[in-house]
Write a protein that holds these residues in place. Structure first.
Motif, PDB file in Angstrom:
ATOM      1  N   LEU A  86       0.852  -1.175  -0.097  1.00  0.00           N
ATOM      2  CA  LEU A  86      -0.131   0.028  -0.058  1.00  0.00           C
ATOM      3  C   LEU A  86       0.950   1.368  -0.049  1.00  0.00           C
ATOM      4  O   LEU A  86       0.567   2.227  -0.892  1.00  0.00           O
ATOM      5  CB  LEU A  86      -0.802   0.089   1.185  1.00  0.00           C
ATOM      6  CG  LEU A  86      -2.057  -0.951   1.006  1.00  0.00           C
ATOM      7  CD1 LEU A  86      -3.026  -1.029   2.508  1.00  0.00           C
ATOM      8  CD2 LEU A  86      -3.050  -0.342  -0.068  1.00  0.00           C
ATOM      9  N   LEU A  87       1.747   1.284   0.890  1.00  0.00           N
ATOM     10  CA  LEU A  87       2.658   2.464   0.982  1.00  0.00           C
ATOM     11  C   LEU A  87       3.519   2.768  -0.312  1.00  0.00           C
ATOM     12  O   LEU A  87       3.705   3.809  -0.922  1.00  0.00           O
ATOM     13  CB  LEU A  87       3.703   2.313   1.978  1.00  0.00           C
ATOM     14  CG  LEU A  87       3.404   2.437   3.592  1.00  0.00           C
ATOM     15  CD1 LEU A  87       4.326   2.313   4.402  1.00  0.00           C
ATOM     16  CD2 LEU A  87       3.009   3.935   3.635  1.00  0.00           C
ATOM     17  N   GLN A  88       3.869   1.615  -0.915  1.00  0.00           N
ATOM     18  CA  GLN A  88       4.661   1.609  -2.409  1.00  0.00           C
ATOM     19  C   GLN A  88       3.896   1.963  -3.285  1.00  0.00           C
ATOM     20  O   GLN A  88       4.148   3.070  -4.200  1.00  0.00           O
ATOM     21  CB  GLN A  88       5.178   0.297  -2.644  1.00  0.00           C
ATOM     22  CG  GLN A  88       6.178  -0.007  -3.446  1.00  0.00           C
ATOM     23  CD  GLN A  88       6.775  -1.142  -3.830  1.00  0.00           C
ATOM     24  OE1 GLN A  88       6.322  -1.882  -3.317  1.00  0.00           O
ATOM     25  NE2 GLN A  88       7.707  -1.438  -4.819  1.00  0.00           N
ATOM     26  N   ALA A  89       2.541   1.849  -3.232  1.00  0.00           N
ATOM     27  CA  ALA A  89       1.581   2.376  -4.397  1.00  0.00           C
ATOM     28  C   ALA A  89       1.095   3.950  -4.014  1.00  0.00           C
ATOM     29  O   ALA A  89       0.993   4.615  -5.152  1.00  0.00           O
ATOM     30  CB  ALA A  89       0.538   1.364  -4.195  1.00  0.00           C
ATOM     31  N   TYR A  90       0.928   4.399  -2.874  1.00  0.00           N
ATOM     32  CA  TYR A  90       0.221   5.348  -2.498  1.00  0.00           C
ATOM     33  C   TYR A  90       0.820   6.481  -1.733  1.00  0.00           C
ATOM     34  O   TYR A  90       0.718   7.630  -2.030  1.00  0.00           O
ATOM     35  CB  TYR A  90      -1.081   5.329  -1.824  1.00  0.00           C
ATOM     36  CG  TYR A  90      -2.181   4.513  -2.182  1.00  0.00           C
ATOM     37  CD1 TYR A  90      -2.668   5.039  -3.513  1.00  0.00           C
ATOM     38  CD2 TYR A  90      -2.322   3.224  -2.058  1.00  0.00           C
ATOM     39  CE1 TYR A  90      -3.663   4.239  -4.320  1.00  0.00           C
ATOM     40  CE2 TYR A  90      -3.523   2.553  -2.571  1.00  0.00           C
ATOM     41  CZ  TYR A  90      -3.939   2.798  -3.750  1.00  0.00           C
ATOM     42  OH  TYR A  90      -4.911   2.323  -4.494  1.00  0.00           O
ATOM     43  N   MET A  91       2.068   6.045  -1.184  1.00  0.00           N
ATOM     44  CA  MET A  91       3.196   7.168  -0.515  1.00  0.00           C
ATOM     45  C   MET A  91       4.492   6.933  -0.724  1.00  0.00           C
ATOM     46  O   MET A  91       4.930   6.321  -0.009  1.00  0.00           O
ATOM     47  CB  MET A  91       2.731   7.056   0.990  1.00  0.00           C
ATOM     48  CG  MET A  91       1.419   7.379   1.186  1.00  0.00           C
ATOM     49  SD  MET A  91       1.115   7.215   3.064  1.00  0.00           S
ATOM     50  CE  MET A  91       1.772   8.795   3.574  1.00  0.00           C
ATOM     51  N   VAL A  92       5.014   7.203  -2.118  1.00  0.00           N
ATOM     52  CA  VAL A  92       6.024   6.645  -2.482  1.00  0.00           C
ATOM     53  C   VAL A  92       7.290   7.248  -1.526  1.00  0.00           C
ATOM     54  O   VAL A  92       8.520   6.639  -1.180  1.00  0.00           O
ATOM     55  CB  VAL A  92       6.400   6.911  -4.090  1.00  0.00           C
ATOM     56  CG1 VAL A  92       7.886   6.566  -4.296  1.00  0.00           C
ATOM     57  CG2 VAL A  92       5.350   6.275  -4.729  1.00  0.00           C
ATOM     58  N   TYR A  95       7.586   5.669   1.517  1.00  0.00           N
ATOM     59  CA  TYR A  95       8.160   4.312   1.330  1.00  0.00           C
ATOM     60  C   TYR A  95       9.720   4.271   1.033  1.00  0.00           C
ATOM     61  O   TYR A  95      10.590   3.522   1.757  1.00  0.00           O
ATOM     62  CB  TYR A  95       7.346   3.669   0.043  1.00  0.00           C
ATOM     63  CG  TYR A  95       7.836   2.277  -0.230  1.00  0.00           C
ATOM     64  CD1 TYR A  95       7.347   1.297   0.280  1.00  0.00           C
ATOM     65  CD2 TYR A  95       8.882   2.028  -1.433  1.00  0.00           C
ATOM     66  CE1 TYR A  95       7.772  -0.171   0.245  1.00  0.00           C
ATOM     67  CE2 TYR A  95       9.036   0.909  -1.394  1.00  0.00           C
ATOM     68  CZ  TYR A  95       8.537  -0.103  -0.886  1.00  0.00           C
ATOM     69  OH  TYR A  95       9.040  -1.376  -1.004  1.00  0.00           O
TER      70      TYR A  95
END
Lengths: 209, 191
Positions: A86-92, A95
């Motif tokens: 999720l972090l990789q997708a929405y909060m790079v 991340y």
């Protein structure tokens, strides 16, 4: 309601995972170079804690006690993988800043510790509240350490450049203590904060007696 | 030559404890006496080198062919947990004296984030088998070095007159901070 609040306060103050139980020191020292990173790490751990406490409490009567630890680890690792993706997708940017320490939430002693000490013996509602309290306590501690290191080490506050906003004459007089954002600063700030916490605790105890 | 540089880098420059912040819990917990610190270091060296090897094999020959690399966290932690169990049983059977020396520390290693951390670093940096092994072994030597030095400092300062609020963890953390400053000096060793 009253007892729910008490459970949450228990996690934040009375049994603070960092300052009282001294659990999960690795992410505490590693990612607290700024307040934002500290709070981000805290919230990621909070999410895993609530989810794993919920799932483990739900299955506490099904899991055989002999294989409970491996079972807990698999449950926790699944939630960590979800948070990671999720972090990789929405909060790079977060991340990238937390990097290695997101998969390492799996081995954070707080998560497994609460699973074994609390969620495996208590109702779903209480376990979720316990996860919330412990997670908030962890987040608060990381936020404070990050805030101090960022403020004194870089002269910034939540990424806002305070030091550069100072007039030149003042800038010539003082300098940010840049070692505090480097690796040794983590140990030093943590050690001093610990001492302050000990001091306040022993004073409170003396007052109570 | 390249492998030697990797080894030195893992031991001194990117020291697992003092610069990567992995394995702080045993570092603070088991650093009261040099002897126990050394035992812990040996156990970690043993497991970390093996774990680097095993996680490389699992990643390269199981996760990649099946295209499920996103499950690496679960796979690695299972590999490490079973590896620790296995090592414990093998040592207990084959060498009771080694078991007595390392036995108490082995169960603690599953939750030592340095082991999982190094496995993940090996994967992220796409190290070959040899590089993974060297990195795992070197990091473990770095861990042993740091924990033994800190235990030595702790043995000396035990009898010092430390201010009451600084007794225990605060003093240990400050000592570790000073060690980390010293280790910063190694940063220029390899370009």
């Amino acid at each position: 309601m009253d007892s729910s609040l008490k459970k949450i306060k228990n996690g934040i103050i009375d049994e603070n995972p960092i300052f009282v139980q001294v659990l999960g020191m690795c992410p505490t020292l590693a990612v607290t170079t700024s307040a934002k990173n500290g709070i981000g790490m805290g919230l990621a751990t909070l999410a895993v804690l609530i989810a794993s406490n919920f799932a483990i409490s739900l299955m506490r009567n099904i899991i055989p006690s002999k294989v409970r630890i491996p079972a807990y680890i698999v449950i926790i690792a699944s939630f960590v993988t979800m948070v990671d993706l999720l972090l990789q997708a929405y909060m790079v940017s977060l991340y990238d800043a937390l990097g290695l320490f997101i998969p390492l939430i799996v081995v954070n002693c707080i998560v497994l510790g609460r699973a074994e000490a609390f969620a495996s013996k208590n109702t779903v509602k209480n376990s979720v509240l316990d996860g919330l309290g412990m997670g908030l306590g962890f987040t608060a501690a990381l936020g404070v350490i990050g805030l101090i290191r960022e403020f004194f080490g870089a002269g910034e506050l939540f990424g806002f450049k305070l030091y550069e906003a100072l007039p030149d004459a003042v800038q010539g007089q003082i300098q940010p203590i840049s070692i505090l954002v480097l690796a040794p600063g983590a140990f030093i700030v943590m050690g001093i904060l610990f001492a302050v916490f000990n001091h306040i605790n022993s004073k409170n105890k003396a007052k109570a007696e | 030559m390249e492998l030697l540089l990797l080894f030195i880098g893992a031991v001194l420059i990117n020291n697992v404890i003092l610069s990567r912040f992995l394995g702080i819990c045993p570092f603070l917990g088991v650093s009261r006496r040099v002897e126990t610190a050394f035992g812990m270091g040996m156990a970690v060296t043993f497991v970390m080198t093996l774990a680097s090897l095993m996680s490389y094999i699992v990643y390269e020959y199981v996760l990649v062919p099946l295209d499920i690399t996103y499950l690496y966290t679960i796979a690695f932690i299972l590999v490490i947990a079973s590896l620790v169990q296995l090592v414990e049983m093998v040592i207990q059977k084959s060498s009771p004296s080694l078991y007595q020396a390392l036995g108490v520390y082995l169960p603690l290693i599953t939750t030592n984030c340095a082991v999982l951390g190094i496995a993940v670093i090996n994967m992220q940096k796409e190290f070959t088998l040899m590089q993974s092994l060297i990195n795992g072994f070197g990091s473990a030597v770095g861990f042993t070095l740091a924990i033994v030095i800190l235990a030595g400092i702790n043995e000396k300062t035990n009898y010092n007159n430390v201010p009451k609020a600084f007794k225990g963890y605060p003093a240990t953390l400050l000592a570790a901070g000073l060690m980390a400053i010293a280790f910063l000096g190694f940063a220029g060793l390899i370009k």
